[in-house]
Design an enzyme around this catalytic site. Structure first.
Site, PDB file in Angstrom:
ATOM      1  N   GLU A 184      36.387  53.313 -59.258  1.00 49.30           N
ATOM      2  CA  GLU A 184      37.307  53.283 -60.404  1.00 49.30           C
ATOM      3  C   GLU A 184      38.776  53.425 -59.990  1.00 49.30           C
ATOM      4  O   GLU A 184      39.586  53.959 -60.741  1.00 49.30           O
ATOM      5  CB  GLU A 184      36.921  54.370 -61.418  1.00 49.30           C
ATOM      6  CG  GLU A 184      35.556  54.147 -62.051  1.00 49.30           C
ATOM      7  CD  GLU A 184      35.224  55.156 -63.133  1.00 49.30           C
ATOM      8  OE1 GLU A 184      35.674  56.307 -63.039  1.00 49.30           O
ATOM      9  OE2 GLU A 184      34.495  54.792 -64.074  1.00 49.30           O
ATOM     10  N   GLU A 253      28.334  50.812 -64.718  1.00 48.45           N
ATOM     11  CA  GLU A 253      28.138  52.023 -65.527  1.00 48.45           C
ATOM     12  C   GLU A 253      28.124  51.666 -67.003  1.00 48.45           C
ATOM     13  O   GLU A 253      29.178  51.452 -67.615  1.00 48.45           O
ATOM     14  CB  GLU A 253      29.245  53.067 -65.257  1.00 48.45           C
ATOM     15  CG  GLU A 253      29.184  53.692 -63.884  1.00 48.45           C
ATOM     16  CD  GLU A 253      30.172  54.846 -63.722  1.00 48.45           C
ATOM     17  OE1 GLU A 253      30.700  55.337 -64.752  1.00 48.45           O
ATOM     18  OE2 GLU A 253      30.414  55.264 -62.579  1.00 48.45           O
TER      19      GLU A 253
END
Length: 826
Positions: A184, A253
């Site tokens: 991320e 995710e």
């Protein structure tokens, strides 16, 4: 001739060995549509299970339940600070045995996705970074910093070499088909400027140089350096498109729920909305999807991040914290997975055409020479739709997707749940009454004399001193006040500017008070009146408590923790205020608890340490408690009820089951009796258990228990509570409900317990929800309760065909869709 013949035989032997090795390897690649395995495009369904958040004996069952749920792969992070708690000292024992975990996945016949990071976020303490890393000279995380890059490369290389040594990459015949570097970073890269781009390029080159033979991922990283594959994270990724046209559409995710913070409500994401997000993703060209989490588990010990992440990491995942199926979520997704897998060739090789049917309804057709597969998606959040598609009518509820594997018959709709709902409860057996002993935390040296382990001029950040060896750090100083001191008055206070997650203050051995954060702002001013200052030497003792270190954000490693000042005594004289700043005084520091250092939680008796069983105190701060108990019988998961306790940490037979804080209730606002699955989900939507403890029940893995003989529970109570209410239970299915649609079969089970009774059953248009079902305006002419009882009562499971053939004519219902509502008692 003999030598020449031997050489030929040797060459042939090596050719055979090489051929055998290649035959047992798996070639993993990708094109613009999908991940390919041995040249075949695949739909891949994956789920996150973090090995340290369960115990090694739980892994086979969790992984097999994931496989039974229709998954192809298990995804996990690798947790740097757990594996390298001290520099170059490694721990891969017990539930940190990542190699054993990957081999368990392999034994189940599943693939693995290894997210090395080594930054993981994951609501894990410090985002997975060891605190010793922060305390190295000139250190900056996640940027062009030679010290950081050297340490990151060292750990990443170690993990890769461990996997290679055990032949666990697919290129070696192992289960690991994908690996991830960083995590991320695209969310924060702009904060690092040009060095951020240089750093992520370095990450890609470093990872690529490790030659693992499978693709590398970079999640949430638009324009990821080649050959890294960028992916999406979020509640929905149907609108995501990779910036590189040669990268398949991948979702690392899909947040199945959300995590909990101390003082927060319980998050809840419906099975309907989660299934909708998955179906929409595959309707719009997705081919790899991972559930984060598929099993959340437990933050044992002090691994929870934060600040303020709870010990439970249940995440409302398809498998709950204790290893039970979270129904209907698990079953509803399993049915979707089965349908998607039946369409794999169409979805990965078919030509795609899209039809806009108006009013936020779109149809997508995947066509091959062998046939077609279709989706009809209704993203309208309020209006159901009757859709005419290819000359046939389909009822598509609001915020749902209908899946038609043959473009004719609806095999699945995300809003039509035909799976049971399991209501979990604690068993009804009478709890064992525990006999407690106790002893105080020996804190008098800190409170009265200010005696510590080290001395420094001025205030120091907590993690710089503790190296995260403890949640607790004492800050202690002395100040001399005489009669003529301008500060002296009848109205004096202690004022502390604090970043401590919890702060306790003492002056001259007397407790002044505490403060903890309730609004998420970990930068506050503590000020309390003090009445026991004296002329002469005064001792100021402050206990700073951390509750999980920051785990997310740009430069999060620099987030202050502890007491960073100023600290001052304040005298109020009418309108005049006089302040004496103590921040630059000499300060003594004491790391941790004496009871912890003396291992009061250990099952091995320490002869010189005495425990009292008389004058049992309740509501007493900084106190240790210990009791013996018997392990609950059976195989069901064990939980312990901490209702009545304040805040602290708990150990079972010397193993920490985590921090507890049942005295911290969530707010009374923000919960509803019913949850509407329609419309976009956010972490506050459908929250429940307002005004109740964020976490009351705590997981006790059976591997922590002695099946026969005595077990020991030890508590460190920081804030003061009443241990007499603590009791152990097992988690079982108490009630099973279903609301199944006509022309489907519904499977009902009490999870290895017999079905004891039918509390309600009606086929037609029943109303209400589990626990409040009622007969509607019409129902079948056969007695539904008797019909279900005949099929189910006394059995471990049963299957009901939801139709008029089973429950009789429903002429009064007309042509409207019929449903079966049923409630069973276990």
């Amino acid at each position: 001739m003999k030598m020449k013949h031997f050489t030929r035989l040797l060459s042939l032997f090596f050719i055979l060995i090489t051929s055998f090795s290649l035959a047992n390897s798996t070639i993993v690649s990708h094109d613009e549509r999908a991940i390919t395995i041995n040249g075949k495009r695949r739909i891949l369904l994956s789920g996150s299970i973090h090995y340290p958040r369960s115990t090694a004996d739980m892994w086979p069952d969790l992984i097999n339940k994931a496989k039974d749920g229709g998954l192809d792969a298990i995804e996990t992070y690798v947790f740097w600070n757990a594996h390298e708690p001290k520099r170059r000292e490694y721990d891969f024992s017990g539930n940190l045995d990542v190699v054993r975990f990957i081999k368990t996945i392999q034994d189940a016949g599943l693939y693995s996705v290894l997210r090395i990071g080594p930054y993981v976020c994951a609501e894990w303490n410090y985002g997975g970074f060891p605190v010793w890393l922060h305390n190295m000279p000139n250190m900056k995380f996640r940027t062009v910093n030679p010290s950081f890059m050297n340490e990151m490369q060292n750990f990443t290389t170690k993990i890769v070499e461990m996997m290679k040594e055990e032949k666990l990459f697919a290129s070696q015949g192992g289960p690991i088909i994908l690996a991830q570097i960083e995590n991320e970073y695209g969310n924060v890269i702009s904060s690092y400027g040009a060095e951020g781009k240089a750093y992520i390029d370095w990450c890609a080159n470093m990872a690529n140089s490790l030659d693992i033979g499978v693709p590398w991922l970079m999640c949430q990283q638009p324009n990821a350096p080649q050959p890294m594959l960028e992916t999406c994270n979020g509640f929905y990724c149907d609108q995501y498109e990779p910036t590189n046209p040669s990268t398949p559409k991948m979702w690392t995710e899909n947040w199945t729920g959300w995590f909990k913070n101390w003082g927060g409500k319980h998050p809840y994401r419906t099975a309907e909305d989660l299934a909708f997000s998955v179906a929409r993703f595959f309707q719009t060209g997705g081919t790899f999807q991972n559930y984060y989490m598929y099993h959340g588990g437990t933050n044992f010990g002090r691994v929870a991040g934060g600040p303020y992440i709870t010990t439970s990491y249940d995440y409302h995942a398809p498998i709950d914290e204790f290893g039970n199926l979270n129904q209907p979520k698990w079953g509803h997704l399993k049915q979707l997975h089965t349908v998607l897998k039946s369409m794999e060739k169409s979805l990965t090789y078919g030509n795609i055409s899209r039809i806009d049917l108006g009013n936020s309804i779109k149809a997508t057709i995947y066509t091959t020479n062998e046939g077609s597969s279709c989706f009809i998606g209704n993203v309208n959040a309020t209006a159901n739709a009757l859709v005419n598609f290819k000359g046939k009518d389909y009822h598509v509820p609001a915020w749902s997707v209908s899946v038609l594997p043959d473009c004719d018959k609806e095999a699945y709709n995300t809003a039509k749940v035909n799976t049971q709902t399991s209501i979990m409860t604690e068993d009804s057996s009478k709890p064992e009454k525990l006999e407690w002993t106790w002893r105080p935390e020996s804190a008098q040296k800190m409170i009265l004399k200010g005696s510590g382990d080290l001395i420094a001029k001025g205030l120091v950040d907590q993690k710089d001193v503790t190296n995260d060896a403890s949640d607790y750090l004492w800050y202690m100083t002395r100040v001399h006040l005489d009669k003529k001191d301008p500060l002296w008055s009848r109205n004096m206070t202690l004022r502390v500017h604090s970043n401590a997650h919890v702060l306790h203050a003492y002056v001259n051995g007397k407790y002044v008070g505490n403060q903890f954060v309730k609004d998420g702002k970990f930068d506050y001013r503590f000020e309390k009146k003090v009445n026991h200052l004296v002329h002469g030497t005064n001792h100021i003792s402050l206990l700073s408590v951390s509750v999980g270190l920051q785990n997310y954000g740009a430069f999060f490693e620099s987030s202050p923790t502890g007491i960073n000042g100023p600290v001052s005594l304040v005298g109020y004289k009418g309108e005049e205020t006089i302040e004496k700043d103590l921040s630059q005084h000499q300060w003594d520091y004491k790391i941790g608890l004496n009871g912890y250092n003396n291992k009061l939680f250990s099952t091995k008796s320490v002869g010189h340490i005495k425990w009292a069983n008389e004058k049992f105190p309740t509501g007493r701060m900084l106190t240790w408690y210990k009791a013996k108990f018997k392990a609950p019988l059976g195989k069901e998961p064990v939980i312990v009820d901490f209702n009545g306790l304040g805040k602290g940490e708990a150990w079972i037979n010397g193993q920490s089951i985590g921090r507890y804080w049942p005295s911290f209730n969530s707010s009374d606002d923000g919960c509803k009796d019913e949850c509407d699955y329609r419309g976009e989900y956010g972490s506050d939507k459908c929250a429940f258990m307002c005004g109740e403890p964020t976490q009351r029940w705590y997981h006790v893995p059976r591997s922590f228990l002695n099946a026969s003989g005595h077990n020991t529970i030890t508590l460190f109570e920081e804030m003061g509570g009443n241990p007499s209410m603590v009791n152990f239970k097992t988690v079982v299915v108490g009630t099973v409900c279903a609301r199944a649609h006509e022309h489907n079969k519904v499977e009902l089970s009490c999870h290895n317990r017999p079905i004891s009774a039918v509390k309600f059953a009606s086929f037609g248009n029943p109303v209400g929800h589990c626990g409040t079902f009622a007969v509607g305006t019409c129902q079948g002419d056969k007695d539904a309760v008797k019909t279900v009882a005949k099929e189910c009562v006394g059995k471990l499971n049963c299957t009901i065909n939801v139709s008029s053939d089973t429950f009789g004519s429903t002429l009064d219902c007309g042509d409207s869709p019929k449903k079966l509502a049923v409630e069973l008692e276990c």
